[in-house]
Motif scaffolding. Structure first.
Motif, short mmCIF file in Angstrom:
data_model
loop_
_atom_site.label_atom_id
_atom_site.label_comp_id
_atom_site.label_asym_id
_atom_site.label_seq_id
_atom_site.Cartn_x
_atom_site.Cartn_y
_atom_site.Cartn_z
N THR A 13 42.88 41.69 61.01
CA THR A 13 42.11 41.39 59.81
C THR A 13 42.78 41.99 58.57
O THR A 13 42.94 41.32 57.55
CB THR A 13 40.68 41.94 59.94
OG1 THR A 13 40.11 41.46 61.14
CG2 THR A 13 39.82 41.54 58.77
N LYS A 14 43.15 43.26 58.66
CA LYS A 14 43.78 43.92 57.52
C LYS A 14 45.13 43.28 57.19
O LYS A 14 45.48 43.14 56.02
CB LYS A 14 43.97 45.41 57.81
CG LYS A 14 42.67 46.19 57.74
CD LYS A 14 42.93 47.67 57.93
CE LYS A 14 41.63 48.46 57.89
NZ LYS A 14 41.85 49.89 58.08
N VAL A 16 46.05 40.11 57.73
CA VAL A 16 45.83 38.80 57.13
C VAL A 16 45.38 38.96 55.68
O VAL A 16 45.84 38.24 54.79
CB VAL A 16 44.78 38.00 57.95
CG1 VAL A 16 44.32 36.77 57.20
CG2 VAL A 16 45.37 37.62 59.29
N LYS A 17 44.48 39.90 55.42
CA LYS A 17 44.01 40.12 54.06
C LYS A 17 45.14 40.59 53.15
O LYS A 17 45.23 40.18 51.99
CB LYS A 17 42.86 41.13 54.05
CG LYS A 17 41.56 40.56 54.58
CD LYS A 17 40.46 41.59 54.49
CE LYS A 17 39.14 41.02 54.97
NZ LYS A 17 38.04 41.97 54.83
N ALA A 18 46.00 41.45 53.65
CA ALA A 18 47.12 41.94 52.86
C ALA A 18 48.06 40.80 52.50
O ALA A 18 48.53 40.70 51.35
CB ALA A 18 47.86 43.03 53.61
N ALA A 20 47.27 37.62 52.26
CA ALA A 20 46.58 36.75 51.31
C ALA A 20 46.62 37.34 49.90
O ALA A 20 46.81 36.61 48.92
CB ALA A 20 45.14 36.55 51.74
N ARG A 21 46.48 38.65 49.78
CA ARG A 21 46.54 39.28 48.46
C ARG A 21 47.92 39.14 47.84
O ARG A 21 48.06 38.96 46.64
CB ARG A 21 46.15 40.75 48.56
CG ARG A 21 44.68 40.97 48.72
CD ARG A 21 44.31 42.44 48.58
NE ARG A 21 43.00 42.67 49.15
CZ ARG A 21 42.77 43.21 50.34
NH1 ARG A 21 43.78 43.61 51.09
NH2 ARG A 21 41.55 43.37 50.79
N MET A 26 44.45 38.97 44.02
CA MET A 26 43.18 39.61 44.32
C MET A 26 42.03 38.63 44.09
O MET A 26 42.07 37.84 43.16
CB MET A 26 42.98 40.84 43.43
CG MET A 26 43.92 41.98 43.76
SD MET A 26 43.61 42.71 45.36
CE MET A 26 42.09 43.54 45.04
N PRO A 27 40.99 38.70 44.91
CA PRO A 27 39.82 37.85 44.68
C PRO A 27 39.07 38.30 43.44
O PRO A 27 39.19 39.45 43.02
CB PRO A 27 38.98 38.06 45.94
CG PRO A 27 39.40 39.36 46.48
CD PRO A 27 40.84 39.54 46.10
#
Length: 61
Positions: A13-14, A16-18, A20-21, A26-27
């Motif tokens: 999870t971490k 994939v989020k990294a 994507a950022r 950033m969202p």
């Protein structure tokens, strides 16, 4: 002597989020939506009487 820090365990999870950022950015920040109870408390609890309405109208003129 201080202990060494243990390397962090891998979590998908971490990772994939990294990624994507890095690619997208950033969202947007979170928007706060007030609860319905708070909205109700901001409304007036009683309707204005005819006397108060006429009072306001006479002051504005």
């Amino acid at each position: 002597m201080a202990k060494r820090k243990r390397p962090a365990t891998f979590t998908a999870t971490k990772a994939v989020k990294a990624l994507a950022r890095e690619r997208i950015g950033m969202p947007p920040s979170e928007r706060v939506i007030p609860h319905s109870h708070e909205k109700a408390s901001k409304r007036k609890k009683h309707k204005e009487t005819l006397a108060t309405i006429l009072d306001k109208a006479s002051r504005e003129d």
